[in-house]
Scaffold this motif. Structure first.
Motif, PDB file in Angstrom:
ATOM      1  N   ARG A  26       0.833  -1.200   0.000  1.00  0.00           N
ATOM      2  CA  ARG A  26       0.000   0.000   0.000  1.00  0.00           C
ATOM      3  C   ARG A  26       0.865   1.246   0.000  1.00  0.00           C
ATOM      4  O   ARG A  26       0.535   2.254  -0.618  1.00  0.00           O
ATOM      5  CB  ARG A  26      -0.944  -0.021   1.194  1.00  0.00           C
ATOM      6  CG  ARG A  26      -2.145  -0.940   0.995  1.00  0.00           C
ATOM      7  CD  ARG A  26      -2.826  -1.277   2.296  1.00  0.00           C
ATOM      8  NE  ARG A  26      -4.041  -2.037   2.091  1.00  0.00           N
ATOM      9  CZ  ARG A  26      -4.080  -3.344   1.815  1.00  0.00           C
ATOM     10  NH1 ARG A  26      -2.931  -4.019   1.708  1.00  0.00           N
ATOM     11  NH2 ARG A  26      -5.220  -3.981   1.649  1.00  0.00           N
ATOM     12  N   ARG A  27       1.984   1.201   0.704  1.00  0.00           N
ATOM     13  CA  ARG A  27       2.899   2.346   0.717  1.00  0.00           C
ATOM     14  C   ARG A  27       3.495   2.573  -0.670  1.00  0.00           C
ATOM     15  O   ARG A  27       3.697   3.714  -1.092  1.00  0.00           O
ATOM     16  CB  ARG A  27       4.002   2.133   1.755  1.00  0.00           C
ATOM     17  CG  ARG A  27       3.536   2.372   3.186  1.00  0.00           C
ATOM     18  CD  ARG A  27       4.707   2.482   4.119  1.00  0.00           C
ATOM     19  NE  ARG A  27       5.034   1.208   4.732  1.00  0.00           N
ATOM     20  CZ  ARG A  27       6.174   0.947   5.362  1.00  0.00           C
ATOM     21  NH1 ARG A  27       7.119   1.864   5.439  1.00  0.00           N
ATOM     22  NH2 ARG A  27       6.383  -0.237   5.908  1.00  0.00           N
ATOM     23  N   VAL A  28       3.769   1.495  -1.387  1.00  0.00           N
ATOM     24  CA  VAL A  28       4.271   1.623  -2.762  1.00  0.00           C
ATOM     25  C   VAL A  28       3.211   2.308  -3.637  1.00  0.00           C
ATOM     26  O   VAL A  28       3.531   3.193  -4.436  1.00  0.00           O
ATOM     27  CB  VAL A  28       4.646   0.246  -3.347  1.00  0.00           C
ATOM     28  CG1 VAL A  28       5.001   0.374  -4.834  1.00  0.00           C
ATOM     29  CG2 VAL A  28       5.815  -0.369  -2.581  1.00  0.00           C
ATOM     30  N   ALA A  29       1.956   1.897  -3.478  1.00  0.00           N
ATOM     31  CA  ALA A  29       0.876   2.484  -4.272  1.00  0.00           C
ATOM     32  C   ALA A  29       0.735   3.978  -3.986  1.00  0.00           C
ATOM     33  O   ALA A  29       0.484   4.776  -4.891  1.00  0.00           O
ATOM     34  CB  ALA A  29      -0.439   1.763  -3.976  1.00  0.00           C
ATOM     35  N   ILE A  30       0.919   4.371  -2.731  1.00  0.00           N
ATOM     36  CA  ILE A  30       0.841   5.786  -2.380  1.00  0.00           C
ATOM     37  C   ILE A  30       2.036   6.544  -2.947  1.00  0.00           C
ATOM     38  O   ILE A  30       1.894   7.659  -3.463  1.00  0.00           O
ATOM     39  CB  ILE A  30       0.748   5.953  -0.852  1.00  0.00           C
ATOM     40  CG1 ILE A  30      -0.606   5.424  -0.363  1.00  0.00           C
ATOM     41  CG2 ILE A  30       0.920   7.422  -0.453  1.00  0.00           C
ATOM     42  CD1 ILE A  30      -0.729   5.338   1.124  1.00  0.00           C
ATOM     43  N   ALA A  31       3.232   5.949  -2.872  1.00  0.00           N
ATOM     44  CA  ALA A  31       4.419   6.586  -3.449  1.00  0.00           C
ATOM     45  C   ALA A  31       4.243   6.783  -4.952  1.00  0.00           C
ATOM     46  O   ALA A  31       4.624   7.823  -5.499  1.00  0.00           O
ATOM     47  CB  ALA A  31       5.656   5.745  -3.162  1.00  0.00           C
TER      48      ALA A  31
END
Length: 229
Positions: A152-157
Motif C-alpha cells: 500500500r505504501r508503494v501504491a501511495i508513493a
C-alpha cells in the motif's frame, strides 16, 4: 434526492456530481440521485457494506465507468486523477522502484512512455517518494515479497510521483492492523497537505474514516448521505 456539500464557504468545487445514477443497469442503479460537491484539499470518506456500490462510485468518478444518468464534472484546474484500486494495481514481479516510477509516465514524453524510461527528474521524484514512505531499503525488491502494508505504501508513493489533483483510494486500509493503517493514513494526509491533493477514500470502517476525513459519506440502500462526525 439528496444534496451533499460542505457547509462553510470554500473555493470553487473541484468535482461536481449532479443528479447522477451510478451502476450498470438503468432499471436497477446501485446509487441514485447523487449530488455531491468536493472542494480542493478535502479528504472525503465513503463507507457502506460490501457490494453496495462504493467501488463503482469511485470508478465512475475516475472515468472508468460512465454514469447511468446525470453529470460528473471535473474542474479544468484538475491535472491528474490518481486511482488506487482495491488490489492496488501494482506489477508484482517488478521492483518497488519500477512501480513507483510508472506513476511518472503519464507526464512523460511519448518516447519515454513508449520505452518506460522516465527522465532523471522523474527518477529523482520516485526516489524521494520511496524515501517518504519509508521503503528506501526495498527499492530493488519485487512487489511480491512485500507485506500488504508495504504494498500500500508503494501504491501511495506511485501516486505521489503522479502528482494527482484528485486521489481516489479504494479500501487502501483494508486488512491492515491498527498501527499499519495509522501509518497509511498519515501518508495520505501528508500528500493532501504537501501537494494540495483532494482525496476520496473508500473505507468500510466508519469510525476510522471519521478520525481523519473532513467529511464521511455513507451508502444506505441506493442513497449516498453525509454522516455527522
Amino acid at each position: 434526492m439528496i444534496e451533499i456539500q460542505r457547509g462553510k464557504e470554500m473555493s470553487e468545487p473541484i468535482l461536481c456530481i449532479s443528479n447522477a445514477a451510478i451502476g450498470f443497469e438503468y432499471s436497477n442503479p446501485l446509487l441514485d440521485s447523487v449530488n455531491l460537491e468536493v472542494h480542493p484539499g478535502e479528504i472525503i470518506g465513503i463507507t457502506g457494506r460490501s457490494g453496495i456500490g462504493k467501488t463503482s462510485l469511485l470508478r465512475t468518478i475516475a472515468g472508468l465507468i460512465p454514469p447511468l444518468t446525470g453529470k460528473i464534472e471535473v474542474s479544468r484546474s484538475v491535472g491528474e486523477i490518481g486511482y488506487i484500486p482495491q488490489r492496488l494495481g501494482l506489477i508484482t514481479h517488478q521492483t518497488v522502484g519500477y512501480n513507483v516510477m510508472m506513476g511518472a509516465l503519464p507526464r512523460a514524453t511519448f518516447w519515454q512512455s513508449l520505452f518506460s524510461l522516465p527522465s532523471q527528474e522523474y527518477r529523482d521524484q520516485a526516489r524521494k517518494a520511496i524515501e517518504s514512505v519509508g521503503l528506501s531499503e526495498k527499492v530493488l525488491e519485487p512487489i511480491s515479497l512485500l507485506s500488504g502494508g508495504q504494498q500500500r505504501r508503494v501504491a501511495i508513493a506511485r501516486s505521489m510521483v503522479q502528482q494527482p489533483t484528485i486521489l481516489l483510494a479504494d479500501e487502501c486500509l483494508g486488512e491492515l492492523d491498527a498501527e499499519t493503517a495509522k501509518g497509511i493514513i498519515s501518508l495520505i494526509t501528508n500528500l493532501v497537505k504537501e501537494q494540495g491533493t483532494t482525496a476520496i477514500i473508500v473505507d468500510h470502517n466508519l469510525v476510522r474514516a471519521s478520525t481523519f476525513c473532513d467529511r464521511v459519506l455513507q451508502i444506505q440502500g441506493t442513497i449516498l448521505e453525509e454522516v455527522e462526525i
